[in-house]
Design an enzyme around this catalytic site. Structure first.
Site, PDB file in Angstrom:
ATOM      1  N   CYS A   1      32.769  39.380 -14.527  1.00  0.00           N
ATOM      2  CA  CYS A   1      32.556  38.544 -13.347  1.00  0.00           C
ATOM      3  C   CYS A   1      32.782  39.355 -12.072  1.00  0.00           C
ATOM      4  O   CYS A   1      32.067  39.186 -11.078  1.00  0.00           O
ATOM      5  CB  CYS A   1      33.489  37.346 -13.361  1.00  0.00           C
TER       6      CYS A   1
ATOM      7  N   ASP B   1      25.479  33.516 -14.895  1.00  0.00           N
ATOM      8  CA  ASP B   1      25.851  33.123 -13.544  1.00  0.00           C
ATOM      9  C   ASP B   1      25.183  34.018 -12.508  1.00  0.00           C
ATOM     10  O   ASP B   1      24.683  35.091 -12.846  1.00  0.00           O
ATOM     11  CB  ASP B   1      27.380  33.177 -13.378  1.00  0.00           C
TER      12      ASP B   1
ATOM     13  N   CYS C   1      26.769  35.887 -18.899  1.00  0.00           N
ATOM     14  CA  CYS C   1      27.113  34.461 -18.800  1.00  0.00           C
ATOM     15  C   CYS C   1      26.064  33.632 -18.088  1.00  0.00           C
ATOM     16  O   CYS C   1      26.167  32.405 -18.063  1.00  0.00           O
ATOM     17  CB  CYS C   1      28.451  34.291 -18.092  1.00  0.00           C
TER      18      CYS C   1
ATOM     19  N   CYS D   1      32.177  31.756 -12.058  1.00  0.00           N
ATOM     20  CA  CYS D   1      33.457  31.126 -12.358  1.00  0.00           C
ATOM     21  C   CYS D   1      34.497  31.466 -11.275  1.00  0.00           C
ATOM     22  O   CYS D   1      34.210  32.174 -10.319  1.00  0.00           O
ATOM     23  CB  CYS D   1      33.936  31.648 -13.707  1.00  0.00           C
TER      24      CYS D   1
HETATM   25 FE1  FES Z   1      30.083  33.981 -15.364  1.00  0.00          FE
HETATM   26 FE2  FES Z   1      32.547  34.571 -14.617  1.00  0.00          FE
HETATM   27  S1  FES Z   1      31.912  33.706 -16.495  1.00  0.00           S
HETATM   28  S2  FES Z   1      30.732  34.888 -13.525  1.00  0.00           S
END
Ligand code: FES
Length: 211
Positions: free
Chosen positions: A107, A38, A36, A63
């Protein structure tokens, strides 16, 4: 609007424990998720005599699920020895949160990987690594897969940012395909050095740019 999160997850998301950073921490790591894009950073202080995690903090650009997992794993790890904390799994974190939607499992895996990487960083800095693998181009490549290329939101290997890597007599040279004055050049360089310099047989890391 109803969220697919239970009350425990929502509570940790809204009031995350141990959020923030530690100045000059004993160990730290930043990991990114290829799934993702992140990122999570985790900082810890360790009592050198008992090897107990005395303080731990995290920052998340992920998230709600990631923030809630970061919160719960810092609670689980605080007061544990580094060996105990290494064994905390994403399943345990998810259970402690009362379950996560399956689409959000990566995540919590990211949060756990960051905890383990921060512990590894502490062990490397303090000569506690027992498995001393020789540093090779493959080892360096694997480490650089953990360095984000902020231009693309994926790691620097996957985005072909690394043009060349060489390792000789403990000296590592990395060539990055960017102009030296690029706005992200310094950040990428320091992230790359940070990931490599703690390897037990590395004496020097030189990062240069193609232009
Ligand atoms: Fe990226 Fe949860 S969608 S850390």
């Amino acid at each position: 609007m109803s969220f697919p999160y239970n009350d425990v997850v929502l509570e940790h998301f809204k009031n995350p424990r141990n959020i923030g950073s530690i100045k000059d921490p004993d160990g730290k790591a930043t990991e990114g998720s290829p799934a993702c894009g992140d990122m999570v950073s985790l900082y810890l202080n360790v009592d050198p005599k008992t090897l107990i995690i005395s303080d731990i903090k995290f920052e998340s650009y992920g998230c709600a699920s990631n923030i809630a997992t970061g919160s719960i794993i810092t609670e689980l790890a605080k007061g544990q020895t580094i060996d105990e904390a290494k064994k905390i799994t994403w399943k345990q974190a998810s259970e402690a949160l009362g379950g996560l939607p399956s689409i959000k499992v990566h995540c919590s895996v990211l949060a756990i990987e960051t905890l383990r990487a921060a512990i590894q960083n502490y062990e490397e800095k303090n000569g506690l690594v027992t498995e001393k693998v020789d540093t090779t181009v493959e080892v360096i490549t694997k480490r650089l897969k953990k360095v984000m290329n902020p231009i693309k939101g994926l790691d620097m290997i996957r985005t072909n940012l690394v043009k060349d890597i060489s390792v000789k007599d403990g000296i590592v040279d990395i060539l990055i395909d960017l102009p030296e004055n690029h706005q992200f050049a310094n950040a990428i360089k320091s992230d790359a050095i940070e990931k490599i310099e703690t390897l037990w047989d590395v004496k020097e890391v030189n990062v240069t740019f193609t232009e």
